[in-house]
Enzyme design. Structure first.
Site, PDB file in Angstrom:
ATOM      1  CE1 TYR A 136      -2.973   3.104   0.463  1.00 27.93           C
ATOM      2  CE2 TYR A 136      -3.599   2.301   2.621  1.00 27.93           C
ATOM      3  CZ  TYR A 136      -3.724   3.217   1.605  1.00 27.93           C
ATOM      4  OH  TYR A 136      -4.610   4.257   1.733  1.00 27.93           O
ATOM      5  CE  LYS A 164      -5.489   1.727  -1.053  1.00 26.60           C
ATOM      6  NZ  LYS A 164      -5.818   2.913  -1.794  1.00 26.60           N
TER       7      LYS A 164
HETATM    8  O1  NGF Z   1      -8.516   8.649   1.212  1.00 27.56           O
HETATM    9  C1  NGF Z   1      -7.468   8.683   0.622  1.00 27.56           C
HETATM   10  C2  NGF Z   1      -6.363   9.515   1.163  1.00 27.56           C
HETATM   11  N1  NGF Z   1      -7.233   8.060  -0.513  1.00 27.56           N
HETATM   12  C3  NGF Z   1      -8.231   7.204  -1.121  1.00 27.56           C
HETATM   13  C4  NGF Z   1      -7.609   5.861  -1.429  1.00 27.56           C
HETATM   14  O2  NGF Z   1      -6.470   5.984  -2.237  1.00 27.56           O
HETATM   15  C5  NGF Z   1      -7.151   5.140  -0.170  1.00 27.56           C
HETATM   16  C6  NGF Z   1      -8.813   7.819  -2.380  1.00 27.56           C
HETATM   17  O3  NGF Z   1      -9.881   7.025  -2.764  1.00 27.56           O
HETATM   18  C7  NGF Z   1      -8.251   4.566   0.594  1.00 27.56           C
HETATM   19  O4  NGF Z   1      -9.368   4.926   0.366  1.00 27.56           O
HETATM   20  C8  NGF Z   1      -8.015   3.578   1.655  1.00 27.56           C
HETATM   21  O5  NGF Z   1      -6.898   3.131   1.875  1.00 27.56           O
HETATM   22  O6  NGF Z   1      -8.971   3.236   2.351  1.00 27.56           O
HETATM   23  C9  NGF Z   1      -9.287   9.260  -2.134  1.00 27.56           C
HETATM   24  O7  NGF Z   1     -10.147   9.321  -1.029  1.00 27.56           O
HETATM   25  C10 NGF Z   1     -10.011   9.818  -3.350  1.00 27.56           C
HETATM   26  O8  NGF Z   1      -9.216   9.661  -4.473  1.00 27.56           O
HETATM   27  C11 NGF Z   1     -10.358  11.299  -3.140  1.00 27.56           C
HETATM   28  O9  NGF Z   1      -9.195  12.083  -3.110  1.00 27.56           O
HETATM   29  O10 NGF Z   1      -5.543   9.974   0.169  1.00 27.56           O
END
Ligand code: NGF
Length: 292
Positions: A136, A164
């Site tokens: 990750y 990821k």
């Molecule tokens: O929430 C984040 C913080 N990133 C998420 C994702 O990459 C990681 C992304 O979906 C994630 O959701 C997790 O590990 O649970 C963003 O929320 C999205 O692209 C909006 O910026 O960076």
């Protein structure tokens, strides 16, 4: 190897005002993801699950509950990374026994660790089970950057099936794809799904798929079919939603969207703030205008 390609929601977790997991609400969020958003799988206890604010018992509770509700209806990836390596190992064993399809672990953060230490962290978790591992990578939150050469060293272990990739470095992503054609890449930035799909990723894992999974799946499919203009049109719409969500507060607003749809998505865990009720009409408008 199991087919783990596809679009995954980084599962949102409903909490009550005291910060305890609301299992009834979680069941509703899961069913919404599977039946309405139609995602291929769930990424459990990631950033969107507020994992780094939870204690071990809560992390186990979530792993167990999600597996019980989902069964074999969707693929499940367990994020077990932790600054406490003993906890990471314990969670890796636990999720593997529950039947999770793969493990994933965030790069260790906060302390400036050498690459040798980071590699040792991964090997310790990997060696604890016979499950596969997905790295990750999220340098914007961890501050930890990994070079292509370092990725190569980690990926040398055949149990490491991919990454990821939550970064906007499309040059590194291209080099990664070229160098490791047999490893899997899940894109992590929902707002750049089209670009990631064109770059050859195998899937995506994101927070906004909890509310906009159907459109996101379409974006991915269209881009993969070479229908880039159509995919980009949908990405514009998805990004209108993401822009508003980021403006109002990421996880709080995603939960608010679910609440507007009748799903008990609960609160975020403190110290994350409570959603500003004065902004609710903006969320209602978003749901209506974008057919969420
Ligand atoms: O929430 C984040 C913080 N990133 C998420 C994702 O990459 C990681 C992304 O979906 C994630 O959701 C997790 O590990 O649970 C963003 O929320 C999205 O692209 C909006 O910026 O960076």
């Amino acid at each position: 190897m199991k087919d783990l390609k596809g679009i995954y929601s980084a599962l949102l977790i409903p909490f009550d005002e005291k910060g305890e997991v609301k299992e009834d609400g979680l069941r509703q969020v899961i069913e919404h993801n599977l039946n309405v958003c139609g995602v291929d799988g769930l990424y459990v206890n990631g950033s969107s699950g507020e994992n780094f604010l939870l204690n071990t018992a809560q992390k186990k509770q979530i792993f167990k509950f999600v597996k019980e509700v989902v069964g074999d209806r969707a693929k499940l990836i367990a994020q077990v990374g932790s600054l406490d390596l003993n906890e990471a190992v314990e969670l890796a064993k636990y999720a593997t026994e529950l039947g999770y399809d793969s493990l994933s672990a965030v790069t260790p953060f906060y302390y400036p660790l050498s690459f040798k230490e980071i590699k040792d962290y991964y090997e310790t978790i990997i060696n604890a089970t016979d499950n596969s591992m997905i790295l990750y990578y999220i340098p914007t939150l961890t501050g930890v950057k990994i070079s292509l050469e370092q990725f190569s060293e980690l990926l040398d272990n055949e149990k490491v099936i991919g990454v990821k990739y939550t970064a906007a470095d499309f040059y590194q992503l291209e080099r990664f794809r070229r160098r490791f054609p047999d490893k899997l890449i899940w894109s992590g930035f929902d707002e750049m799904l089209v670009q990631a799909a064109i770059s050859g990723v195998d899937g995506a894992i994101g927070s906004t798929y909890n509310v906009n999974g159907k459109t996101s799946k379409k974006i991915f499919e269209l881009a993969k079919e070479g229908k880039v203009e159509e995919a980009y049109e949908l990405q514009h719409k998805a990004n209108d939603v993401i822009e508003k969500v980021l403006e109002l507060g990421l996880y709080q607003t995603l939960k608010e969207i679910l609440k507007v749809k009748g799903i008990d998505a609960g609160y975020c865990k403190k110290p994350m703030k409570v959603f500003d009720p004065e902004k609710l009409p903006e969320v209602e408008k978003l749901v209506k205008d974008y057919n969420l």
